[in-house]
Design a protein around this motif. Structure first.
Motif, PDB file in Angstrom:
ATOM      1  N   ASP A  11       8.387  12.643  -0.942  1.00  0.00           N
ATOM      2  CA  ASP A  11       8.181  14.087  -0.971  1.00  0.00           C
ATOM      3  C   ASP A  11       9.095  14.829  -1.938  1.00  0.00           C
ATOM      4  O   ASP A  11       8.701  15.859  -2.480  1.00  0.00           O
ATOM      5  CB  ASP A  11       8.360  14.675   0.427  1.00  0.00           C
ATOM      6  CG  ASP A  11       7.283  14.227   1.395  1.00  0.00           C
ATOM      7  OD1 ASP A  11       6.257  13.664   0.950  1.00  0.00           O
ATOM      8  OD2 ASP A  11       7.470  14.436   2.610  1.00  0.00           O
ATOM      9  N   LEU A  12      10.306  14.320  -2.148  1.00  0.00           N
ATOM     10  CA  LEU A  12      11.288  15.098  -2.903  1.00  0.00           C
ATOM     11  C   LEU A  12      11.800  14.471  -4.189  1.00  0.00           C
ATOM     12  O   LEU A  12      12.261  15.192  -5.073  1.00  0.00           O
ATOM     13  CB  LEU A  12      12.497  15.402  -2.000  1.00  0.00           C
ATOM     14  CG  LEU A  12      12.206  16.143  -0.703  1.00  0.00           C
ATOM     15  CD1 LEU A  12      13.470  16.254   0.141  1.00  0.00           C
ATOM     16  CD2 LEU A  12      11.604  17.511  -0.986  1.00  0.00           C
ATOM     17  N   VAL A  13      11.746  13.154  -4.307  1.00  0.00           N
ATOM     18  CA  VAL A  13      12.398  12.492  -5.438  1.00  0.00           C
ATOM     19  C   VAL A  13      11.414  11.903  -6.439  1.00  0.00           C
ATOM     20  O   VAL A  13      11.534  12.145  -7.640  1.00  0.00           O
ATOM     21  CB  VAL A  13      13.370  11.394  -4.942  1.00  0.00           C
ATOM     22  CG1 VAL A  13      14.016  10.671  -6.103  1.00  0.00           C
ATOM     23  CG2 VAL A  13      14.431  12.001  -4.020  1.00  0.00           C
ATOM     24  N   VAL A  23       6.722   3.885  -3.694  1.00  0.00           N
ATOM     25  CA  VAL A  23       7.166   4.337  -2.372  1.00  0.00           C
ATOM     26  C   VAL A  23       6.035   4.195  -1.363  1.00  0.00           C
ATOM     27  O   VAL A  23       6.246   3.736  -0.237  1.00  0.00           O
ATOM     28  CB  VAL A  23       7.684   5.792  -2.429  1.00  0.00           C
ATOM     29  CG1 VAL A  23       8.015   6.300  -1.038  1.00  0.00           C
ATOM     30  CG2 VAL A  23       8.894   5.896  -3.333  1.00  0.00           C
ATOM     31  N   ARG A  24       4.824   4.565  -1.756  1.00  0.00           N
ATOM     32  CA  ARG A  24       3.671   4.414  -0.857  1.00  0.00           C
ATOM     33  C   ARG A  24       3.469   2.954  -0.466  1.00  0.00           C
ATOM     34  O   ARG A  24       3.229   2.636   0.693  1.00  0.00           O
ATOM     35  CB  ARG A  24       2.406   4.931  -1.531  1.00  0.00           C
ATOM     36  CG  ARG A  24       2.308   6.411  -1.567  1.00  0.00           C
ATOM     37  CD  ARG A  24       1.034   6.838  -2.247  1.00  0.00           C
ATOM     38  NE  ARG A  24       0.957   8.288  -2.301  1.00  0.00           N
ATOM     39  CZ  ARG A  24       0.199   8.957  -3.136  1.00  0.00           C
ATOM     40  NH1 ARG A  24      -0.580   8.324  -3.987  1.00  0.00           N
ATOM     41  NH2 ARG A  24       0.200  10.275  -3.108  1.00  0.00           N
ATOM     42  N   ARG A  25       3.557   2.083  -1.447  1.00  0.00           N
ATOM     43  CA  ARG A  25       3.345   0.649  -1.201  1.00  0.00           C
ATOM     44  C   ARG A  25       4.421   0.091  -0.268  1.00  0.00           C
ATOM     45  O   ARG A  25       4.124  -0.666   0.663  1.00  0.00           O
ATOM     46  CB  ARG A  25       3.321  -0.100  -2.528  1.00  0.00           C
ATOM     47  CG  ARG A  25       2.846  -1.518  -2.431  1.00  0.00           C
ATOM     48  CD  ARG A  25       2.609  -2.174  -3.797  1.00  0.00           C
ATOM     49  NE  ARG A  25       3.700  -1.985  -4.745  1.00  0.00           N
ATOM     50  CZ  ARG A  25       3.658  -1.144  -5.803  1.00  0.00           C
ATOM     51  NH1 ARG A  25       2.587  -0.417  -6.030  1.00  0.00           N
ATOM     52  NH2 ARG A  25       4.683  -1.041  -6.610  1.00  0.00           N
ATOM     53  N   MET A  26       5.694   0.466  -0.491  1.00  0.00           N
ATOM     54  CA  MET A  26       6.773  -0.022   0.373  1.00  0.00           C
ATOM     55  C   MET A  26       6.582   0.462   1.804  1.00  0.00           C
ATOM     56  O   MET A  26       6.742  -0.309   2.751  1.00  0.00           O
ATOM     57  CB  MET A  26       8.138   0.440  -0.156  1.00  0.00           C
ATOM     58  CG  MET A  26       8.569  -0.275  -1.414  1.00  0.00           C
ATOM     59  SD  MET A  26      10.266   0.069  -1.958  1.00  0.00           S
ATOM     60  CE  MET A  26      10.391   1.831  -1.877  1.00  0.00           C
ATOM     61  N   THR A  27       6.227   1.728   1.964  1.00  0.00           N
ATOM     62  CA  THR A  27       6.003   2.283   3.300  1.00  0.00           C
ATOM     63  C   THR A  27       4.838   1.582   3.988  1.00  0.00           C
ATOM     64  O   THR A  27       4.927   1.198   5.151  1.00  0.00           O
ATOM     65  CB  THR A  27       5.745   3.796   3.217  1.00  0.00           C
ATOM     66  OG1 THR A  27       6.849   4.413   2.561  1.00  0.00           O
ATOM     67  CG2 THR A  27       5.554   4.401   4.589  1.00  0.00           C
ATOM     68  N   ALA A  78       6.439   8.683  14.504  1.00  0.00           N
ATOM     69  CA  ALA A  78       6.912   9.228  13.226  1.00  0.00           C
ATOM     70  C   ALA A  78       6.637   8.249  12.083  1.00  0.00           C
ATOM     71  O   ALA A  78       6.206   8.665  10.991  1.00  0.00           O
ATOM     72  CB  ALA A  78       8.401   9.541  13.304  1.00  0.00           C
ATOM     73  N   TYR A  79       6.852   6.954  12.303  1.00  0.00           N
ATOM     74  CA  TYR A  79       6.589   5.953  11.258  1.00  0.00           C
ATOM     75  C   TYR A  79       5.108   5.940  10.879  1.00  0.00           C
ATOM     76  O   TYR A  79       4.756   5.938   9.699  1.00  0.00           O
ATOM     77  CB  TYR A  79       6.995   4.554  11.725  1.00  0.00           C
ATOM     78  CG  TYR A  79       8.461   4.339  11.984  1.00  0.00           C
ATOM     79  CD1 TYR A  79       9.420   5.308  11.685  1.00  0.00           C
ATOM     80  CD2 TYR A  79       8.904   3.167  12.545  1.00  0.00           C
ATOM     81  CE1 TYR A  79      10.756   5.090  11.938  1.00  0.00           C
ATOM     82  CE2 TYR A  79      10.243   2.936  12.795  1.00  0.00           C
ATOM     83  CZ  TYR A  79      11.169   3.903  12.491  1.00  0.00           C
ATOM     84  OH  TYR A  79      12.488   3.675  12.731  1.00  0.00           O
ATOM     85  N   LEU A  80       4.257   5.898  11.898  1.00  0.00           N
ATOM     86  CA  LEU A  80       2.818   5.857  11.639  1.00  0.00           C
ATOM     87  C   LEU A  80       2.336   7.135  10.957  1.00  0.00           C
ATOM     88  O   LEU A  80       1.513   7.088  10.032  1.00  0.00           O
ATOM     89  CB  LEU A  80       2.049   5.622  12.940  1.00  0.00           C
ATOM     90  CG  LEU A  80       2.261   4.256  13.587  1.00  0.00           C
ATOM     91  CD1 LEU A  80       1.702   4.248  14.985  1.00  0.00           C
ATOM     92  CD2 LEU A  80       1.675   3.144  12.739  1.00  0.00           C
ATOM     93  N   LEU A  84       0.718   7.350   7.258  1.00  0.00           N
ATOM     94  CA  LEU A  84      -0.603   7.945   7.097  1.00  0.00           C
ATOM     95  C   LEU A  84      -0.573   9.085   6.086  1.00  0.00           C
ATOM     96  O   LEU A  84      -1.451   9.190   5.222  1.00  0.00           O
ATOM     97  CB  LEU A  84      -1.133   8.431   8.439  1.00  0.00           C
ATOM     98  CG  LEU A  84      -2.494   9.107   8.409  1.00  0.00           C
ATOM     99  CD1 LEU A  84      -3.568   8.132   7.945  1.00  0.00           C
ATOM    100  CD2 LEU A  84      -2.841   9.670   9.766  1.00  0.00           C
ATOM    101  N   ASN A  85       0.437   9.932   6.175  1.00  0.00           N
ATOM    102  CA  ASN A  85       0.547  11.047   5.237  1.00  0.00           C
ATOM    103  C   ASN A  85       0.731  10.581   3.798  1.00  0.00           C
ATOM    104  O   ASN A  85       0.258  11.228   2.866  1.00  0.00           O
ATOM    105  CB  ASN A  85       1.695  11.979   5.633  1.00  0.00           C
ATOM    106  CG  ASN A  85       1.363  12.818   6.840  1.00  0.00           C
ATOM    107  OD1 ASN A  85       0.202  13.066   7.143  1.00  0.00           O
ATOM    108  ND2 ASN A  85       2.384  13.235   7.561  1.00  0.00           N
ATOM    109  N   MET A  86       1.421   9.460   3.608  1.00  0.00           N
ATOM    110  CA  MET A  86       1.648   8.955   2.255  1.00  0.00           C
ATOM    111  C   MET A  86       0.471   8.173   1.691  1.00  0.00           C
ATOM    112  O   MET A  86       0.179   8.260   0.522  1.00  0.00           O
ATOM    113  CB  MET A  86       2.888   8.066   2.231  1.00  0.00           C
ATOM    114  CG  MET A  86       4.173   8.814   2.128  1.00  0.00           C
ATOM    115  SD  MET A  86       5.528   7.670   1.875  1.00  0.00           S
ATOM    116  CE  MET A  86       6.343   7.832   3.436  1.00  0.00           C
ATOM    117  N   THR A  87      -0.147   7.384   2.548  1.00  0.00           N
ATOM    118  CA  THR A  87      -1.158   6.441   2.050  1.00  0.00           C
ATOM    119  C   THR A  87      -2.586   6.923   2.252  1.00  0.00           C
ATOM    120  O   THR A  87      -3.504   6.384   1.643  1.00  0.00           O
ATOM    121  CB  THR A  87      -1.009   5.072   2.726  1.00  0.00           C
ATOM    122  OG1 THR A  87      -1.221   5.212   4.132  1.00  0.00           O
ATOM    123  CG2 THR A  87       0.357   4.482   2.466  1.00  0.00           C
ATOM    124  N   GLY A  88      -2.774   7.913   3.117  1.00  0.00           N
ATOM    125  CA  GLY A  88      -4.122   8.453   3.323  1.00  0.00           C
ATOM    126  C   GLY A  88      -4.896   7.780   4.320  1.00  0.00           C
ATOM    127  O   GLY A  88      -5.207   7.011   4.931  1.00  0.00           O
TER     128      GLY A  88
END
Length: 88
Positions: A11-13, A23-27, A78-80, A84-88
């Protein structure tokens, strides 16, 4: 801690598309592995880590974890949600 940091990175960096994608892939990898392993974080020995338990069958049927139920439940939600917010 890692998922919180990944969310901040996303979100910020991360600015370049390849940074956002990484970052999406790691998450997705971390949260996906937790979900695929019955909501347990599995270490190199093939066993769950000491604190990596989020599955309801473990938390709800193990009296020694009764104090952690609420916290661990909030963590996995929170993890899920972050994944979801990052990967859609």
């Amino acid at each position: 801690g890692h998922i919180f940091a990944y969310t901040l990175m996303h979100d910020l960096v991360a600015e370049a598309p390849e940074e956002v994608s990484k970052v999406r892939r790691m998450t997705d990898d971390v949260v996906g592995e937790i979900a695929r392993n019955g909501y347990n974080l599995i270490d190199v020995t093939g066993e769950p880590t000491t604190w990596g338990h989020w599955g309801p069958e473990f938390l709800n049927h193990n009296r020694t974890w009764s104090d952690q139920r609420g916290l661990n439940s909030m963590q996995i939600i929170a993890y899920l949600t972050s994944a979801l917010n990052m990967t859609g």
